[in-house]
Structures are given as structure tokens and as C-alpha cells.
Design a protein around this motif. Structure first.
Motif, mmCIF file in Angstrom:
data_model
loop_
_atom_site.group_PDB
_atom_site.id
_atom_site.type_symbol
_atom_site.label_atom_id
_atom_site.label_comp_id
_atom_site.label_asym_id
_atom_site.label_seq_id
_atom_site.Cartn_x
_atom_site.Cartn_y
_atom_site.Cartn_z
ATOM 1 N N GLU B 20 0.848 -1.198 0.000
ATOM 2 C CA GLU B 20 0.000 0.000 0.000
ATOM 3 C C GLU B 20 0.876 1.237 0.000
ATOM 4 N N TRP B 34 -2.107 9.631 -9.759
ATOM 5 C CA TRP B 34 -1.011 8.688 -9.525
ATOM 6 C C TRP B 34 -0.333 8.400 -10.865
ATOM 7 N N LYS B 57 -9.797 5.396 -14.073
ATOM 8 C CA LYS B 57 -8.875 4.295 -13.813
ATOM 9 C C LYS B 57 -8.216 3.777 -15.091
ATOM 10 N N LEU B 60 -4.582 2.121 -15.107
ATOM 11 C CA LEU B 60 -4.155 1.016 -14.248
ATOM 12 C C LEU B 60 -3.761 -0.173 -15.122
ATOM 13 N N PHE B 65 -3.940 -3.747 -9.479
ATOM 14 C CA PHE B 65 -3.779 -2.361 -9.031
ATOM 15 C C PHE B 65 -5.154 -1.773 -8.696
ATOM 16 N N SER B 66 -5.229 -1.089 -7.564
ATOM 17 C CA SER B 66 -6.445 -0.372 -7.203
ATOM 18 C C SER B 66 -6.059 0.849 -6.389
ATOM 19 N N ALA B 67 -6.945 1.811 -6.330
ATOM 20 C CA ALA B 67 -6.685 3.006 -5.546
ATOM 21 C C ALA B 67 -7.994 3.544 -5.027
ATOM 22 N N SER B 75 -5.086 9.509 -0.406
ATOM 23 C CA SER B 75 -5.284 8.422 -1.370
ATOM 24 C C SER B 75 -4.325 7.285 -1.072
ATOM 25 N N LEU B 77 -2.798 3.790 -2.935
ATOM 26 C CA LEU B 77 -2.640 2.933 -4.112
ATOM 27 C C LEU B 77 -2.216 1.559 -3.612
ATOM 28 N N THR B 78 -2.984 0.539 -3.971
ATOM 29 C CA THR B 78 -2.707 -0.820 -3.518
ATOM 30 C C THR B 78 -2.312 -1.683 -4.701
ATOM 31 N N TYR B 90 6.613 5.449 -7.747
ATOM 32 C CA TYR B 90 5.203 5.803 -7.858
ATOM 33 C C TYR B 90 5.040 7.245 -7.359
ATOM 34 N N CYS B 92 2.725 10.766 -6.853
ATOM 35 C CA CYS B 92 1.396 11.319 -6.640
ATOM 36 C C CYS B 92 1.476 12.821 -6.896
#
Lengths: 115, 111
Positions: B20, B34, B57, B60, B65-67, B75, B77-78, B90, B92
Motif C-alpha cells: 500500500e 497517480w 482508472k 491502471l 492495481f487499485s486506488a 489516497s 494505491l494498492t 510511484y 502522486c
């Protein structure tokens, strides 16, 4: 839609000579334009920005850029290069409303300073 | 704070683990982006948040990947089941109408 073109992937100049990094853009909106510098293994640092005020913008470290709407250009210049200017430079266009299309990066110009 | 804050600054993880990454934007900035930057590559758009609108999205690279952005501010980002090709910095960024600020990034290394 908008786009940014950095015309040179690499620029090499001698220390003490002028620097010119070229950026052309296209935008359907009234854009804001930015130049960022990224030194190796560092984050992006803002050099200067144009946001519809004066067309000649002065930034940090002696850099400046001129917004020319007729030429859709925002070239970055410096009168005299220093060794510490060696880095990657990105031209960025934004428009209000954002989105993936609202923040557009050029591919970057690698500035090399020869001693 | 005065700028965009990202944490951690560096993350080393084993292949297959989840990570994360956190981004604290500038207060009042409604837009948050991102990006990632792989070695020797340009900036690759990942995801964009604007206020309460559904996020964009489109960047991605996979469903690993998810956010999310909670309360229109922080925020996360996972990345699930990390792969070696996920190794990158990464970044932001947050923006208002005429202001755009980047964090210093999170350097992710997947071993």
C-alpha cells in the motif's frame, strides 16, 4: 484533447553556454504550462509555471520560459549552463477539469552539461 | 502540510506480497493523480481522482492495481500480488485550477 511534444530527447551543451529545451503543445482549452526538473533518483521539482499572467515566466535557478500562443510553444531557456543543471526536464500541460487527458506530460529531455 | 506527502519513501517487498502506497495531497486540492516511472522510462498515468466524481482508472495496468481516495483527501494505491515488473517510482500529484504539485514519490522494489 491536448498533447505535449518535447522536441529533443537529449540536449548537450557546454558549461557556461546557453540552454534551450523546446516544448510545443496543443490544447483545446486555455492551458496552464509547467516545467519540472528531475535529478537522478530525486522527485520532480517545479522550475516555473505559466497560468495566463505574464507570458515571460521566470523560475528558479536562472531558468525562464516564454509562452507563445501563436507558435503553441513554451520553450525553456537559461543564459549560462551549470554542471548542476544536468537532469531530466519535463514539460507539462494541464487544464481545469483534469482527467487522464487533463494532465499531459512530455516525454522528457535529458540535459547533458559538458565541462 | 506545505506539499504533497508520500509514504513510504522506499519500499522493498517480496514478489507475491501486497503493498500500500499513501499520498497526502495539498489541502484544498480537488484533483489527485497517480503516476509511475520505471527505470529509464517516462511518466505513466495510472489513475485520477477529481472531487467526488468516479475516478478515471484508465491507466491502471492490471486488476492487481487499485486506488481509493477517502474523504476527498488522502489516497492509497494498492498493488496486490506484486511482480518484479511493478518495481518503479510511484508519484502522486495534486492540483487545483492553476497549481500542480508532486510528491517525492515512493520507490518500490520487488525482489
Amino acid at each position: 484533447a491536448q498533447s505535449v511534444t518535447q522536441l529533443d530527447s537529449h540536449v548537450s551543451v557546454s558549461e557556461g553556454t546557453p540552454v534551450l529545451l523546446r516544448c510545443n503543445y496543443s490544447s483545446s482549452y486555455s492551458p496552464s504550462l509547467f516545467w519540472y526538473v528531475q535529478h537522478p533518483n530525486k522527485g520532480l521539482q517545479l522550475l516555473l509555471k505559466y497560468t495566463s499572467a505574464a507570458t515571460l515566466v521566470k523560475g528558479i535557478n536562472g531558468f525562464e520560459a516564454e509562452f507563445k500562443k501563436s507558435e503553441t510553444s513554451f520553450h525553456l531557456t537559461k543564459p549560462s549552463a551549470h554542471m548542476s543543471d544536468a537532469a531530466e526536464y519535463f514539460c507539462v500541460v494541464t487544464r481545469s477539469g483534469g482527467g487522464a487527458d487533463g494532465l499531459t506530460f512530455g516525454k522528457g529531455t535529458h540535459l547533458i552539461i559538458q565541462p | 502540510g506545505a506539499g504533497v506527502s508520500q509514504s513510504p519513501s522506499n519500499k522493498v517487498t517480496e514478489k507475491g506480497k501486497d503493498v500500500e502506497l499513501r499520498c497526502d495531497p495539498i489541502s484544498g486540492h480537488t484533483a489527485l493523480y497517480w503516476y509511475r516511472q520505471s527505470l529509464g522510462q517516462g511518466l505513466e498515468f495510472l489513475i485520477y481522482f477529481q472531487g467526488n466524481s468516479a475516478p478515471d482508472k484508465s491507466g491502471l495496468p492490471s486488476d492487481r492495481f487499485s486506488a481509493e481516495r477517502t474523504g476527498g483527501s488522502v489516497s492509497t494505491l494498492t498493488i496486490q500480488r506484486t511482480q518484479q515488473e511493478d518495481s518503479a517510482v510511484y508519484l502522486c500529484a495534486s492540483s487545483s485550477v492553476k497549481s500542480l504539485h508532486f510528491g517525492n514519490g515512493t520507490r518500490l522494489t520487488v525482489t
